[in-house]
Design a protein around this motif. Sequence first.
Motif, mmCIF file in Angstrom:
data_model
loop_
_atom_site.group_PDB
_atom_site.id
_atom_site.type_symbol
_atom_site.label_atom_id
_atom_site.label_comp_id
_atom_site.label_asym_id
_atom_site.label_seq_id
_atom_site.Cartn_x
_atom_site.Cartn_y
_atom_site.Cartn_z
ATOM 1 N N UNK A 52 0.841 -1.196 0.000
ATOM 2 C CA UNK A 52 0.000 0.000 0.000
ATOM 3 C C UNK A 52 0.877 1.248 0.000
ATOM 4 N N UNK A 53 1.340 1.610 -1.193
ATOM 5 C CA UNK A 53 2.042 2.871 -1.382
ATOM 6 C C UNK A 53 1.634 3.435 -2.737
ATOM 7 N N UNK A 54 1.852 4.721 -2.910
ATOM 8 C CA UNK A 54 1.339 5.417 -4.088
ATOM 9 C C UNK A 54 1.901 4.844 -5.391
ATOM 10 N N UNK A 55 3.188 4.574 -5.425
ATOM 11 C CA UNK A 55 3.817 4.099 -6.663
ATOM 12 C C UNK A 55 3.270 2.738 -7.089
ATOM 13 N N UNK B 74 4.460 8.754 7.969
ATOM 14 C CA UNK B 74 4.918 7.889 6.891
ATOM 15 C C UNK B 74 3.915 7.848 5.748
ATOM 16 N N UNK B 75 4.393 7.364 4.602
ATOM 17 C CA UNK B 75 3.528 7.250 3.419
ATOM 18 C C UNK B 75 2.454 6.198 3.627
ATOM 19 N N UNK B 76 2.752 5.185 4.450
ATOM 20 C CA UNK B 76 1.772 4.127 4.693
ATOM 21 C C UNK B 76 0.517 4.684 5.316
ATOM 22 N N UNK B 77 0.679 5.516 6.324
ATOM 23 C CA UNK B 77 -0.476 6.098 6.992
ATOM 24 C C UNK B 77 -1.223 7.054 6.067
ATOM 25 N N UNK B 78 -0.493 7.793 5.253
ATOM 26 C CA UNK B 78 -1.153 8.721 4.321
ATOM 27 C C UNK B 78 -2.029 7.975 3.330
ATOM 28 N N UNK B 79 -1.619 6.753 2.950
ATOM 29 C CA UNK B 79 -2.412 5.968 2.007
ATOM 30 C C UNK B 79 -3.634 5.346 2.678
ATOM 31 N N UNK B 80 -3.682 5.351 3.998
ATOM 32 C CA UNK B 80 -4.867 4.855 4.686
ATOM 33 C C UNK B 80 -6.019 5.844 4.597
ATOM 34 N N UNK B 81 -5.713 7.076 4.284
ATOM 35 C CA UNK B 81 -6.751 8.088 4.102
ATOM 36 C C UNK B 81 -7.524 7.791 2.813
ATOM 37 N N UNK B 82 -8.836 7.747 2.918
ATOM 38 C CA UNK B 82 -9.658 7.394 1.754
ATOM 39 C C UNK B 82 -9.467 8.364 0.595
ATOM 40 N N UNK B 83 -9.477 9.657 0.891
ATOM 41 C CA UNK B 83 -9.345 10.648 -0.180
ATOM 42 C C UNK B 83 -8.018 10.497 -0.914
ATOM 43 N N UNK C 179 -6.236 7.708 -1.240
ATOM 44 C CA UNK C 179 -6.316 6.498 -2.064
ATOM 45 C C UNK C 179 -7.155 6.740 -3.306
ATOM 46 N N UNK C 180 -8.285 7.434 -3.147
ATOM 47 C CA UNK C 180 -9.148 7.730 -4.292
ATOM 48 C C UNK C 180 -8.412 8.554 -5.344
ATOM 49 N N UNK C 181 -7.624 9.526 -4.898
ATOM 50 C CA UNK C 181 -6.891 10.375 -5.853
ATOM 51 C C UNK C 181 -5.850 9.575 -6.623
ATOM 52 N N UNK C 182 -5.157 8.666 -5.927
ATOM 53 C CA UNK C 182 -4.139 7.849 -6.600
ATOM 54 C C UNK C 182 -4.780 6.949 -7.655
ATOM 55 N N UNK C 183 -5.881 6.296 -7.293
ATOM 56 C CA UNK C 183 -6.556 5.389 -8.225
ATOM 57 C C UNK C 183 -7.144 6.165 -9.400
ATOM 58 N N UNK C 184 -7.815 7.274 -9.125
ATOM 59 C CA UNK C 184 -8.415 8.077 -10.193
ATOM 60 C C UNK C 184 -7.355 8.606 -11.149
ATOM 61 N N UNK C 185 -6.200 8.984 -10.600
ATOM 62 C CA UNK C 185 -5.108 9.466 -11.448
ATOM 63 C C UNK C 185 -4.622 8.371 -12.388
ATOM 64 N N UNK C 186 -4.530 7.132 -11.882
ATOM 65 C CA UNK C 186 -4.081 6.017 -12.727
ATOM 66 C C UNK C 186 -5.097 5.717 -13.826
ATOM 67 N N UNK C 187 -6.382 5.777 -13.511
ATOM 68 C CA UNK C 187 -7.417 5.512 -14.521
ATOM 69 C C UNK C 187 -7.408 6.585 -15.590
ATOM 70 N N UNK C 188 -7.353 7.852 -15.169
ATOM 71 C CA UNK C 188 -7.382 8.956 -16.133
ATOM 72 C C UNK C 188 -6.114 9.003 -16.981
ATOM 73 N N UNK C 189 -5.007 8.567 -16.416
ATOM 74 C CA UNK C 189 -3.769 8.504 -17.196
ATOM 75 C C UNK C 189 -3.868 7.426 -18.273
#
Length: 367
Positions: free
Chosen positions: A228-231, A281-290, A292-302
């Motif tokens: 569970x990390x952004x990359x 840490x980045x792990x805790x930041x990815x636990x935030x729903x918003x 996670x949603x931004x990371x996933x939406x960015x990958x779909x739109x890309x």
Amino acid sequence: MMPPVEQGEGTEAAHKPEQEEKVAAAQESEPGLRGELEGAAVAAATMKPWEQHAGVISLPRYDYKAPSSLLHHSHSGFFITCSIKREKSATKEVMSILDKSVGIGNNGNPNDVVEALAPDVTSKRRKVSEDENLTVEVKNQGSVEEKGEVSEVTPPVLSKKEITEDKASVLSLVKLIKSGLILLIFPREASFDTVDAVSKTFLDIESGCLKPPIWCHRIFPIQATCSLNEKDLHAVVKKLVLDFLHNKQHKTAQPLKFAVGYNRRGMEEQKIFARDNMKDSEVVSMLDRDKCFRVVASAVKETIPDSAIDLKCPDISVLVELLPLSGVPDGSLIAAVSVLPQNLTSTKPRLCVKPLVSEGKGKKGRS
């Protein structure tokens, strides 16, 4: 006057001396028989309750190497929600359900299916030792040719019982820290369409070919796992969306509408928010729903520039499930990711995988 003796009692009494003589004769002729019987009785008495239970209903054992493998490799599999404190019954039930979708139910030779899912499974059954120019098949006792070159051993034809055992060994049961959940994964080398398997399960239930489950509520088909990390999450979502578009079975309108779902089951048990050393840490930041949603939406739109978010009637749904694994280091979180078609998801009251039994027909308290 002697009381009358019923026929059953008289017969049993008459045969007792004869039975005792046979047992005594058997013990004299086979001195080791009595010792074996006594040893089996002692072994049964010393078995743990869960070992006795597993021996009766053939429950798979936990694969304690699986969490380590999930940390370093992507896996496909199934994440199941079930009734709390009914995990064993649900595991047996889901193995029976998946039996129609994994292995025998597929087209072609069942032996080929087992090999396609996990080549290492059949290799375990064909343990071959090579000593210079001599090939000896140890387990299956195949033919051995002693010539100037190594001979090829023909793979054995597995019986239906052996195929079932192979399938059970293909799916690994992973220990979790939260009740009401079951995780089954394939070996990392296996390539299997878990989405198609769950789709087939729904069709079988609707057509009456499969009885509606009692303990299993939902089956989430895992297409991939990642840390569970952004990359890593961005890369996995992008790959799965591309695979979805390349699949000719799924036809979507343009522009494509998508939605994102995120479940963080087991966070209370892991108590990750209480760790002071992880607050930044980045792990805790990815636990935030918003986040996670931004990371996933960015990958779909890309991947699909003209895509748009639609929470009411999406063409595809990107679901992220945090896996509450047992036996992983502190701060190591693994997510299961899938891109699912419209027929496998529901949007009310929230975006999630459809229940195996409709809410109206199912029991109360289903999750």
